[in-house]
Design a protein around this motif. Structure first.
Motif, PDB file in Angstrom:
ATOM      1  N   GLY B  74       0.795  -1.228   0.000  1.00 22.44           N
ATOM      2  CA  GLY B  74       0.000   0.000   0.000  1.00 22.44           C
ATOM      3  C   GLY B  74       0.820   1.266   0.000  1.00 22.44           C
ATOM      4  O   GLY B  74       0.271   2.364  -0.141  1.00 22.44           O
ATOM      5  N   ALA B  75       2.135   1.167   0.166  1.00 20.12           N
ATOM      6  CA  ALA B  75       3.023   2.342   0.089  1.00 20.12           C
ATOM      7  C   ALA B  75       4.268   1.878  -0.651  1.00 20.12           C
ATOM      8  O   ALA B  75       5.011   1.034  -0.137  1.00 20.12           O
ATOM      9  CB  ALA B  75       3.361   2.847   1.475  1.00 20.12           C
ATOM     10  N   TYR B  76       4.472   2.404  -1.860  1.00 16.20           N
ATOM     11  CA  TYR B  76       5.467   1.818  -2.748  1.00 16.20           C
ATOM     12  C   TYR B  76       6.624   2.756  -3.032  1.00 16.20           C
ATOM     13  O   TYR B  76       6.429   3.945  -3.271  1.00 16.20           O
ATOM     14  CB  TYR B  76       4.796   1.391  -4.059  1.00 16.20           C
ATOM     15  CG  TYR B  76       3.722   0.376  -3.818  1.00 16.20           C
ATOM     16  CD1 TYR B  76       4.045  -0.967  -3.599  1.00 16.20           C
ATOM     17  CD2 TYR B  76       2.378   0.745  -3.734  1.00 16.20           C
ATOM     18  CE1 TYR B  76       3.071  -1.908  -3.329  1.00 16.20           C
ATOM     19  CE2 TYR B  76       1.389  -0.197  -3.466  1.00 16.20           C
ATOM     20  CZ  TYR B  76       1.743  -1.518  -3.263  1.00 16.20           C
ATOM     21  OH  TYR B  76       0.777  -2.448  -2.980  1.00 16.20           O
ATOM     22  N   TYR B 133      -9.067  11.394  -0.365  1.00 16.33           N
ATOM     23  CA  TYR B 133      -7.976  11.424   0.610  1.00 16.33           C
ATOM     24  C   TYR B 133      -6.896  10.373   0.329  1.00 16.33           C
ATOM     25  O   TYR B 133      -5.721  10.662   0.275  1.00 16.33           O
ATOM     26  CB  TYR B 133      -8.487  11.194   2.027  1.00 16.33           C
ATOM     27  CG  TYR B 133      -9.561  12.148   2.488  1.00 16.33           C
ATOM     28  CD1 TYR B 133      -9.419  13.522   2.317  1.00 16.33           C
ATOM     29  CD2 TYR B 133     -10.710  11.677   3.111  1.00 16.33           C
ATOM     30  CE1 TYR B 133     -10.413  14.392   2.759  1.00 16.33           C
ATOM     31  CE2 TYR B 133     -11.693  12.540   3.565  1.00 16.33           C
ATOM     32  CZ  TYR B 133     -11.547  13.894   3.384  1.00 16.33           C
ATOM     33  OH  TYR B 133     -12.525  14.743   3.825  1.00 16.33           O
ATOM     34  N   ASP B 134      -7.328   9.116   0.221  1.00 13.04           N
ATOM     35  CA  ASP B 134      -6.372   8.033   0.022  1.00 13.04           C
ATOM     36  C   ASP B 134      -7.114   6.822  -0.536  1.00 13.04           C
ATOM     37  O   ASP B 134      -8.338   6.871  -0.714  1.00 13.04           O
ATOM     38  CB  ASP B 134      -5.639   7.690   1.330  1.00 13.04           C
ATOM     39  CG  ASP B 134      -6.532   7.030   2.366  1.00 13.04           C
ATOM     40  OD1 ASP B 134      -7.774   7.131   2.242  1.00 13.04           O
ATOM     41  OD2 ASP B 134      -6.006   6.413   3.303  1.00 13.04           O
ATOM     42  N   ALA B 136      -7.828   4.024   0.829  1.00 10.87           N
ATOM     43  CA  ALA B 136      -8.766   3.417   1.768  1.00 10.87           C
ATOM     44  C   ALA B 136     -10.100   4.163   1.784  1.00 10.87           C
ATOM     45  O   ALA B 136     -11.166   3.553   1.669  1.00 10.87           O
ATOM     46  CB  ALA B 136      -8.155   3.405   3.168  1.00 10.87           C
ATOM     47  N   SER B 137     -10.052   5.484   1.900  1.00  8.26           N
ATOM     48  CA  SER B 137     -11.320   6.224   1.924  1.00  8.26           C
ATOM     49  C   SER B 137     -11.939   6.215   0.525  1.00  8.26           C
ATOM     50  O   SER B 137     -13.163   6.282   0.393  1.00  8.26           O
ATOM     51  CB  SER B 137     -11.137   7.643   2.455  1.00  8.26           C
ATOM     52  OG  SER B 137     -10.346   8.416   1.591  1.00  8.26           O
ATOM     53  N   HIS B 162      -6.660  -4.692   0.560  1.00  3.84           N
ATOM     54  CA  HIS B 162      -5.770  -4.203   1.623  1.00  3.84           C
ATOM     55  C   HIS B 162      -6.523  -4.190   2.960  1.00  3.84           C
ATOM     56  O   HIS B 162      -7.589  -3.573   3.052  1.00  3.84           O
ATOM     57  CB  HIS B 162      -5.303  -2.790   1.261  1.00  3.84           C
ATOM     58  CG  HIS B 162      -4.162  -2.286   2.090  1.00  3.84           C
ATOM     59  ND1 HIS B 162      -4.245  -2.109   3.454  1.00  3.84           N
ATOM     60  CD2 HIS B 162      -2.899  -1.944   1.752  1.00  3.84           C
ATOM     61  CE1 HIS B 162      -3.084  -1.663   3.909  1.00  3.84           C
ATOM     62  NE2 HIS B 162      -2.247  -1.558   2.892  1.00  3.84           N
ATOM     63  N   TYR B 165      -7.819  -0.924   4.115  1.00  8.36           N
ATOM     64  CA  TYR B 165      -8.926  -0.413   3.299  1.00  8.36           C
ATOM     65  C   TYR B 165     -10.233  -1.058   3.782  1.00  8.36           C
ATOM     66  O   TYR B 165     -11.269  -0.407   3.864  1.00  8.36           O
ATOM     67  CB  TYR B 165      -8.734  -0.734   1.810  1.00  8.36           C
ATOM     68  CG  TYR B 165      -7.574  -0.052   1.113  1.00  8.36           C
ATOM     69  CD1 TYR B 165      -6.522   0.537   1.798  1.00  8.36           C
ATOM     70  CD2 TYR B 165      -7.535  -0.012  -0.288  1.00  8.36           C
ATOM     71  CE1 TYR B 165      -5.459   1.131   1.127  1.00  8.36           C
ATOM     72  CE2 TYR B 165      -6.476   0.585  -0.975  1.00  8.36           C
ATOM     73  CZ  TYR B 165      -5.436   1.149  -0.265  1.00  8.36           C
ATOM     74  OH  TYR B 165      -4.392   1.727  -0.940  1.00  8.36           O
ATOM     75  N   GLU B 262      -5.350   4.159  -4.839  1.00 10.20           N
ATOM     76  CA  GLU B 262      -4.292   4.955  -4.253  1.00 10.20           C
ATOM     77  C   GLU B 262      -3.249   5.227  -5.327  1.00 10.20           C
ATOM     78  O   GLU B 262      -2.763   4.286  -5.952  1.00 10.20           O
ATOM     79  CB  GLU B 262      -3.662   4.132  -3.118  1.00 10.20           C
ATOM     80  CG  GLU B 262      -2.451   4.752  -2.481  1.00 10.20           C
ATOM     81  CD  GLU B 262      -2.750   6.119  -1.911  1.00 10.20           C
ATOM     82  OE1 GLU B 262      -3.541   6.218  -0.978  1.00 10.20           O
ATOM     83  OE2 GLU B 262      -2.199   7.095  -2.440  1.00 10.20           O
ATOM     84  N   GLY B 273       3.250   7.207   5.229  1.00  9.87           N
ATOM     85  CA  GLY B 273       1.838   6.893   5.032  1.00  9.87           C
ATOM     86  C   GLY B 273       0.934   8.053   4.641  1.00  9.87           C
ATOM     87  O   GLY B 273      -0.251   7.853   4.395  1.00  9.87           O
ATOM     88  N   GLY B 274       1.447   9.270   4.547  1.00  9.79           N
ATOM     89  CA  GLY B 274       0.579  10.356   4.111  1.00  9.79           C
ATOM     90  C   GLY B 274       1.287  11.698   4.123  1.00  9.79           C
ATOM     91  O   GLY B 274       2.251  11.853   4.857  1.00  9.79           O
ATOM     92  N   PRO B 275       0.841  12.646   3.321  1.00 10.44           N
ATOM     93  CA  PRO B 275      -0.329  12.585   2.449  1.00 10.44           C
ATOM     94  C   PRO B 275      -0.130  11.712   1.218  1.00 10.44           C
ATOM     95  O   PRO B 275       0.907  11.790   0.578  1.00 10.44           O
ATOM     96  CB  PRO B 275      -0.539  14.048   2.038  1.00 10.44           C
ATOM     97  CG  PRO B 275       0.791  14.696   2.176  1.00 10.44           C
ATOM     98  CD  PRO B 275       1.478  13.977   3.301  1.00 10.44           C
ATOM     99  N   PHE B 276      -1.150  10.922   0.929  1.00 11.41           N
ATOM    100  CA  PHE B 276      -1.211  10.085  -0.258  1.00 11.41           C
ATOM    101  C   PHE B 276      -2.263  10.668  -1.209  1.00 11.41           C
ATOM    102  O   PHE B 276      -2.678  11.816  -1.060  1.00 11.41           O
ATOM    103  CB  PHE B 276      -1.541   8.647   0.142  1.00 11.41           C
ATOM    104  CG  PHE B 276      -0.336   7.858   0.614  1.00 11.41           C
ATOM    105  CD1 PHE B 276       0.881   8.471   0.868  1.00 11.41           C
ATOM    106  CD2 PHE B 276      -0.420   6.488   0.811  1.00 11.41           C
ATOM    107  CE1 PHE B 276       1.998   7.736   1.295  1.00 11.41           C
ATOM    108  CE2 PHE B 276       0.676   5.741   1.238  1.00 11.41           C
ATOM    109  CZ  PHE B 276       1.886   6.363   1.491  1.00 11.41           C
ATOM    110  N   CYS B 334      -1.036  16.656  -4.130  1.00 10.38           N
ATOM    111  CA  CYS B 334      -0.579  15.299  -4.458  1.00 10.38           C
ATOM    112  C   CYS B 334      -1.033  14.935  -5.873  1.00 10.38           C
ATOM    113  O   CYS B 334      -0.301  14.270  -6.615  1.00 10.38           O
ATOM    114  CB  CYS B 334      -1.123  14.295  -3.446  1.00 10.38           C
ATOM    115  SG  CYS B 334      -0.572  14.619  -1.759  1.00 10.38           S
TER     116      CYS B 334
END
Lengths: 491, 449
Positions: B74-76, B133-134, B136-137, B162, B165, B262, B273-276, B334
């Motif tokens: 989820g974060a690459y 937002y990301d 997940a949301s 995920h 998520y 994402e 982990g953010g901002p994504f 972003c």
């Protein structure tokens, strides 16, 4: 000024702006088995590096921004964004950190989060904070869910959330998403919550009151303690929208007003840049009673003083965001708080209020002010006087562009017809405030003498007034190659 | 440090203009009973140089930057061309508000329009919004949107979405009378078709699937979408690693109705982990229920092409409690980074980037499974993440890797108790052969010690 085409219109086959190194491993053609792959993406851009740089540089020059000039957008707190905060957030130690890195290798990040929670608790007088929400609206949603989770556990989530008619649109929307019906509370002639109306509306079906303080007129709800008492008497909760916290820093604290939940906007009060619409950050603060319901994970300290993410919180409402929220935005806000210190934060509120009152005083009489109640960090005029000459708030707003000023917030709050909501913030100089005052006075004069010049404004900007009806009616929401209609869609 | 621009003389003059003698008098509307009347108990102010050394110290306590990492999930980690930072740090992009005044916001608006186009091209959908937002949301918003469109009570989630998520979907829907059921996964790492067939029914609003899924496997979206449609449900697809779209057939082409996810991979650092960058795209027939801001093309009074935020009657500032979402502030800057990234990487580059990811990850897997005590867990084709099953607890292996300066993969047992001794590795274009070989050597030592 050169009119910049869409990137797709300057793209041509075979151009490149970036190259990857050659594969340093033996290439294997069959690794994807029978997975369906695609051909080249039709219309995807192909340009050179200088074309990229000029494209974005030219586009940037068509934007107005705080770094260029006065941006008195009411309720948005468009203060200066200190550059050092950007630099700090770009330290590789923060920006290259993977969110699943083992906790013992990211103690610095956890320290940032924990410290920010603690400082925000002190600044607002609340007991605990979550930094997970990405923006104010998500903070509202979290706040309402916390209240609902508590009430549910007590046996009845209740049905209604009370919201003043002057509130932001996100308030009713967030309440609705939390499964509540919204009931409006009227504002009185002073522009504050009508306490009698609240007493009538408050009953055992009401879960919460969502209140903005100072409210969207810039007026402090002086009856706030009484209001909280009325809601608490029926075992309801008071949610405070902290969008206007800039006016209160170091002066008073929502926690001391008996508010139960609050959200802050780090991208307003704590100077993190708006970025053309985000990212923001909407931390939520609560009183102890709601602490067990906060989103997971919650950062806690072990006996050896190391920090960890606690996921074992059975009453938690769960997550609202992957990982830990907009972390780098939090870094910037923390840098801001630490750079200002207690005196600096108090000065922020003082000067924000001084600047706003100076504007109000200087323009009163020239523009109609519906509510005469004293205001703090912003004030809301209307176009009532100018309407007599056929000029509306939008014409005034657009004409300001010709004077090098960003228009104020328009047509909000809904209780003021033709509203012009002005929030100068503390970072503006007297010279810039005076230029704005002069422009507003000249516009008021133009309304009487030459209203056409206002209706056709702006005259000097990159674009003249745009046809929003056409945009909605025709709904052209993406570029498509000219020769074929909808080349790669399924229909 | 202070960022105030008023001199002492200015303050005096301005107070005098208001007929006041002190700052205190500005706050008479606040009752004394709730005034703070003391200094905030926070540290004293710092100058710029003090601030820098303070935060340098904190950043240095993040030791992870000194490790070779194979974390994804989820974060690459991906290349970020230098023009991205250079252009995205311009004040004209960083310091404006949402472009509600189009005459002075054409830069931001045109970039949103280009972003929407790029996302449509990648996902194969008709329309895209300006960001969420990301991922997940975004997934949660997709569920809510499908629920509004279908008005049925049930939602089917693929088990290999995920895990975070999934948690966010549960949080967002918990008060709205939406029933969520999970579809299991097969031993080769796909949505379990038999379980899907069993659980889908006329009450299902939407089937939501991630591809590549959480264990890296590329799902058969066409078959899942067909099943959804045959039962009157929508097919929503979550993409957490959008680089894959440079190579894989688009979800739109495979029958998806809503694509969300994402886009951190596109020029946004991992940032703890953010901002994504959440995104969403869909078929144009669903536009009225689409959440978030949208930019559209129009003309000004002189007939010149320009862009504005449009269809705002869906949004909270107009529709209040009847809005399609409560979102207001999104992740605009972003989205700008992603736009610069994609336009820089370009048509050939995005395909090459995706291909390098597949190649490197496959090379890593093949080298790893040569080690005794390591098995490939799932047989399905994967993109840049894969699961290994160790002959001993993941924690033991990761401790050894850490001693050798490597952050190992993600221990999956925490998320899926049935995946004991299983670990998720991510290998992208940033990993050199030497990096991968070092991982393999170290794993061999760890497994055989």
């Amino acid at each position: 000024m050169i009119r910049e085409p869409l990137i797709f219109e300057i793209s041509d086959e075979g151009k490149r702006a970036y190259a990857l190194p050659k594969l340093d491993i033996p290439e294997k053609k069959d690794v994807l088995q029978d997975v369906r792959t695609r051909k080249d993406i039709e219309g995807f851009p192909q340009v050179s590096e200088i074309e990229i740089v000029r494209h974005f540089t030219r586009l940037s020059q068509t934007n107005f921004c705080i770094d260029i000039g006065f941006y008195p957008l009411g309720s948005c707190t468009m203060k200066y964004n200190p550059k050092i905060n950007e630099k700090i957030a770009s330290f590789p130690g923060f920006s290259h950190s993977h969110p699943f890195s083992p906790e013992e290798l990211v103690q610095g990040n956890l320290e940032i989060l924990k410290t920010t929670e603690e400082l925000l608790s002190e600044i607002t007088g609340m007991d605990a904070f979550t930094l997970q929400p990405s923006a104010g609206a998500q903070g509202e949603l979290v706040g309402m869910m916390l209240i609902r989770a508590y009430l549910e556990e007590k046996g009845d989530p209740r049905k209604i959330v009370l919201i003043p008619d002057s509130a932001h649109g996100t308030n009713p929307s967030s309440a609705h998403l939390s499964g509540y019906r919204v009931q409006e509370i009227k504002s009185n002639e002073q522009g504050t919550v009508d306490v009698e109306d609240l007493v009538r509306a408050m009953n055992d079906d009401v879960a919460a009151l969502m209140i903005t303080n100072p409210n969207t007129l810039g007026i402090f709800e002086s009856d706030i303690k009484k209001i909280c008492a009325i809601v608490h008497e029926k075992s309801g909760f008071v949610y405070m929208d902290g969008a206007n916290m800039n006016a209160l820093l170091g002066e008073c604290r929502p926690g001391d007003m008996d508010v139960d939940v609050i959200h802050l906007n780090l991208h307003k009060t704590f100077s993190t840049p708006h970025g053309g619409g985000g990212p923001g950050s909407g931390p939520v603060g609560v009183k102890k009673v709601l602490d067990p319901y906060l989103p997971i994970p919650v950062i806690e300290r072990r006996k050896d003083s190391s920090l960890y993410f606690n996921l074992d919180r059975p009453k938690s409402i769960g997550r609202v965001q992957s990982f830990y929220g907009n972390f780098l935005v939090v870094v910037k806000a923390l840098a801001y708080i630490l750079s200002l210190g207690p005196n600096g934060l108090k000065e922020v509120a003082e000067i924000a209020v001084l600047n706003a009152n100076y504007l109000r005083k200087s323009l009163e009489g020239e523009y109609h002010l519906k509510y005469k109640t004293p205001t703090l960090h912003e004030c809301v005029f209307s176009d009532k006087f100018q309407k007599e000459h056929g000029v509306q708030n939008i014409d005034i707003a657009k004409r300001l562009i010709d004077f090098g000023v960003h228009p104020p917030t328009m047509s909000f709050p809904l209780i003021v017809h033709g509203a012009l909501m002005i929030e100068p913030t503390e970072t503006e100089s007297k010279k810039d405030l005076d230029l704005f005052i002069e422009a507003m006075k000249r516009i008021s004069k133009e309304a009487q003498e030459n209203p056409e010049v206002l209706k056709e404004a702006p005259h000097t900007s990159y674009m003249r007034r745009l046809d929003e009806t056409k945009a909605a009616r025709e709904s052209v929401l993406r570029w498509r190659p000219e020769e074929k209609e909808a080349p790669q869609n399924k229909e | 440090m202070s960022y105030i621009s008023l001199s002492d003389r200015d303050k005096k003059e301005m107070l005098a203009r208001l007929g006041l003698s002190s700052m205190k008098e500005l706050f008479t509307s606040i009752p004394d009973s709730i005034k703070l009347n003391r200094d905030l108990n926070i540290p004293d102010s710092k100058t710029e140089s003090e601030l820098v050394s303070h935060f340098k110290d904190i950043a240095d306590r993040n030791m992870d930057q000194n490790y070779l990492s194979f974390l994804g999930a989820g974060a690459y980690p991906h290349v970020i061309p230098s023009v991205v930072d250079y252009l995205a740090s311009r004040g004209e992009f960083v310091s404006p508000y949402t472009p509600y005044q189009p005459e002075v916001s054409q830069g931001t608006l045109q970039i949103i329009f280009e972003f929407q186009t790029l996302l449509c091209q990648l996902t194969g959908m008709d329309i895209a919004n300006a960001s969420l937002y990301d991922g997940a949301s975004g997934a949660a918003e997709a569920v809510l949107m499908a629920h509004r469109l279908k008005r049925k009570s049930k939602v089917l989630l693929a088990g290999l979405i995920h895990p975070q998520y999934k948690e966010v979907i549960h949080t967002y829907t918990r008060n709205l009378g939406i029933r969520i059921e999970e579809v299991g996964f097969s031993s080769d790492g796909f949505v379990n078709d038999a379980d899907l067939q069993k659980k889908i029914d006329a009450e299902t609003s939407v089937v939501i699937t991630q591809s590549p899924n959480f264990v890296g496997v590329i799902e058969d979206l066409e078959s899942i979408s067909k099943t959804a449609h045959a039962n009157g449900a929508l097919s929503a697809v979550v993409i957490s690693e959008p680089v894959s779209l440079g190579l894989l057939d688009s979800p739109g082409n495979l029958g998806a109705d809503i694509v969300t996810g994402e886009a951190q991979s596109f020029g946004i650092p991992q940032s703890f982990g953010g901002p994504f960058l959440g995104f969403m795209a869909c078929s144009k027939e669903f536009i009225r229920q689409f959440p978030g801001r949208i930019a559209g093309e129009t003309v000004d009074v002189e007939g010149k092409r320009g862009f504005v935020l449009t269809l705002s009657t869906r949004e909270q500032h107009i529709r209040r409690e009847r809005a399609t979402s409560n979102i207001c502030t999104n992740q605009a800057l972003c989205a700008l980074r992603a736009t610069i990234f994609l336009e820089t990487i370009g048509k050939e580059g995005i395909r090459e980037l995706a291909w390098h990811n597949v190649q490197k990850a496959n090379y890593a897997l093949e080298e790893c499974v040569k080690i005794s005590g390591i098995e490939k867990k799932f047989s399905g084709a994967f993109f840049n993440e894969f699961v290994l099953e160790f002959g001993k607890p993941v924690e033991d292996v990761n401790i050894y890797l850490k001693e050798q300066g490597i952050t190992g993969g993600l221990d999956l047992e925490k998320f899926y108790p049935e995946l004991k001794n299983c670990v998720l590795f991510c290998v992208t274009e940033i990993h050199s052969k030497e990096n991968i070989d070092r991982l393999v050597r170290t794993l061999k030592e760890a497994l055989n010690s």
